[in-house]
Design a protein around this motif. Structure first.
Motif, mmCIF file in Angstrom:
data_model
loop_
_atom_site.group_PDB
_atom_site.id
_atom_site.type_symbol
_atom_site.label_atom_id
_atom_site.label_comp_id
_atom_site.label_asym_id
_atom_site.label_seq_id
_atom_site.Cartn_x
_atom_site.Cartn_y
_atom_site.Cartn_z
ATOM 1 N N VAL A 45 39.005 46.191 41.648
ATOM 2 C CA VAL A 45 39.015 44.746 41.906
ATOM 3 C C VAL A 45 37.643 44.326 42.425
ATOM 4 N N VAL A 77 46.107 42.078 41.039
ATOM 5 C CA VAL A 77 45.441 43.037 41.918
ATOM 6 C C VAL A 77 46.310 44.268 42.126
ATOM 7 N N ILE A 98 38.724 41.901 53.736
ATOM 8 C CA ILE A 98 39.403 43.073 53.184
ATOM 9 C C ILE A 98 40.061 43.870 54.314
ATOM 10 N N ILE A 115 41.703 40.370 50.391
ATOM 11 C CA ILE A 115 42.558 41.459 49.917
ATOM 12 C C ILE A 115 43.198 42.054 51.160
ATOM 13 N N ILE A 124 37.811 48.678 45.692
ATOM 14 C CA ILE A 124 37.657 47.247 45.966
ATOM 15 C C ILE A 124 36.158 47.019 46.076
ATOM 16 N N VAL A 150 48.865 43.409 49.862
ATOM 17 C CA VAL A 150 48.333 43.709 48.528
ATOM 18 C C VAL A 150 48.036 45.197 48.420
ATOM 19 N N SER A 168 41.404 39.535 56.901
ATOM 20 C CA SER A 168 41.980 39.610 55.554
ATOM 21 C C SER A 168 43.325 38.924 55.417
#
Length: 342
Positions: free
Chosen positions: A74, A68, A105, A81, A95, A85, A55
């Motif tokens: 999202v 975001v 992620i 991500i 997410i 974040v 990520s």
């Protein structure tokens, strides 16, 4: 409730927007496109970087980052991500990823904050499973080699596996990884009446048996299977599932199929194993560096079928994912749980 969707070169933002607006689940919507102008070659490089670095592979543009951080939900495909974040996200509850894999992620950080992750391994599962079974037949029955020879004006009668060509019904097939795709491969193989071994430490043996398969350890599977197909996942710093040791434990008459992730196989070890006929053959759809260089040693081998990352390359794969995701999100909102939610 605020929703942000981030499309890319494979799954455009409009596809997200259409399904999200149709659902009526959100009070506001904001859409973005991340690296949408990349060609297919650059995209393969991007995907490989995400798969190996996770990520944190790419920083987000400022406008996407701010959106975001302020969102409740999202939707993403390839867009990363990352930890920063998630740390700064004020209201983020879900997410929602249009991919099966979650490499893009920061999963642990999201879970630590109580953010749910919904993903979509089914979006290209049928496409990959179909190609997997097709490559089993193509490699063991010399389909690509015969095709190439005929186009060169040769009626070829001798092949690397001549005298040892089996039908699928008399083969033992080993599936490593029994997630969505692994299960579909097993399902597609059932009409061939083949024996199917499965190795997956995260799936209960009774569940494997209920699918008509035999649960075994990876070591036993490699020793017994005539065809080994990979459908597992590993972390960014984990060793390959198949390396020199694993290849040495396979039958000399066995084949390896990889339509999953390039990082699952030590490709140098595989090339050596094929060059020395340690195993009979292989079929590979994914590579550490894409596109392959013209002088890559794997292209010189006669006992391998190679395809250029065609696993999920069907119309159905991408267009169905936003629709599937919305159905998962709706269920999560109503019941607090849904399929493929962490």
């Amino acid at each position: 409730m605020k929703c942000v969707a981030i499309g890319d070169m494979f799954l455009n933002e409009e596809a997200f927007r259409e399904e999200i607006n149709k659902s009526g689940l959100f009070d506001s919507y904001q859409g973005f496109t991340w690296k949408g102008d990349l060609d297919r070659v650059a995209t393969r490089t991007l995907i490989r970087k995400i798969e190996t670095e996770g990520s944190e592979a790419y920083p987000l543009p400022e406008d996407i980052f701010k959106a975001v951080v302020d969102a409740d939900v999202v939707f993403v495909h390839l867009c990363p991500i990352g930890q920063e974040v998630i740390q700064q996200a004020k209201h983020l509850q879900y997410i929602v990823s249009a991919r099966g894999g979650l490499e893009n992620i920061a999963v642990m950080q999201a879970q630590a904050k109580g953010i749910h992750i919904i993903h979509c391994p089914a979006h290209n599962a049928h496409a990959v499973a179909e190609l997997t079974v097709g490559l089993m037949i193509c490699e063991t029955r010399n389909v690509a080699r015969a095709n190439y020879a005929l186009k060169q004006g040769e009626w070829r009668e001798s092949y690397p596996n001549s005298g040892n060509i089996r039908e699928l019904r008399s083969s033992r097939i080993g599936i490593i990884g029994f997630g969505t795709i692994g299960r579909l491969v097993a399902e597609l193989l059932q009409p061939f009446h083949t024996t199917i071994f499965v190795s997956d430490p995260f799936v209960d043996a009774k569940e494997i048996q209920a699918a008509g398969c035999i649960p075994v350890s990876k070591e036993e599977l490699l020793k017994e299977a005539d065809i080994v197909t990979l459908h597992g996942r590993i972390g960014p710093n984990d060793p390959p599932i198949i390396g020199k040791k694993e290849l040495a434990s396979m039958k000399s008459s066995a084949y390896l199929i990889n339509t999953a992730r390039a990082v699952l196989v030590d490709m140098d070890a595989l090339v050596h194993s094929l060059e020395t006929h340690q195993i009979m053959g292989a079929a590979i759809d994914v590579f550490p560096k894409e596109p392959l260089e013209a002088n890559d040693p794997i292209t010189k081998l006669d006992n391998i079928t190679i395809t250029n990352h065609r696993g999920g390359d069907t119309v159905d794969s991408c267009i169905r994912s936003p629709e599937l995701l919305i159905s998962y999100v709706e269920e999560a909102f109503k019941t607090g749980k849904t399929r493929y939610m962490l």
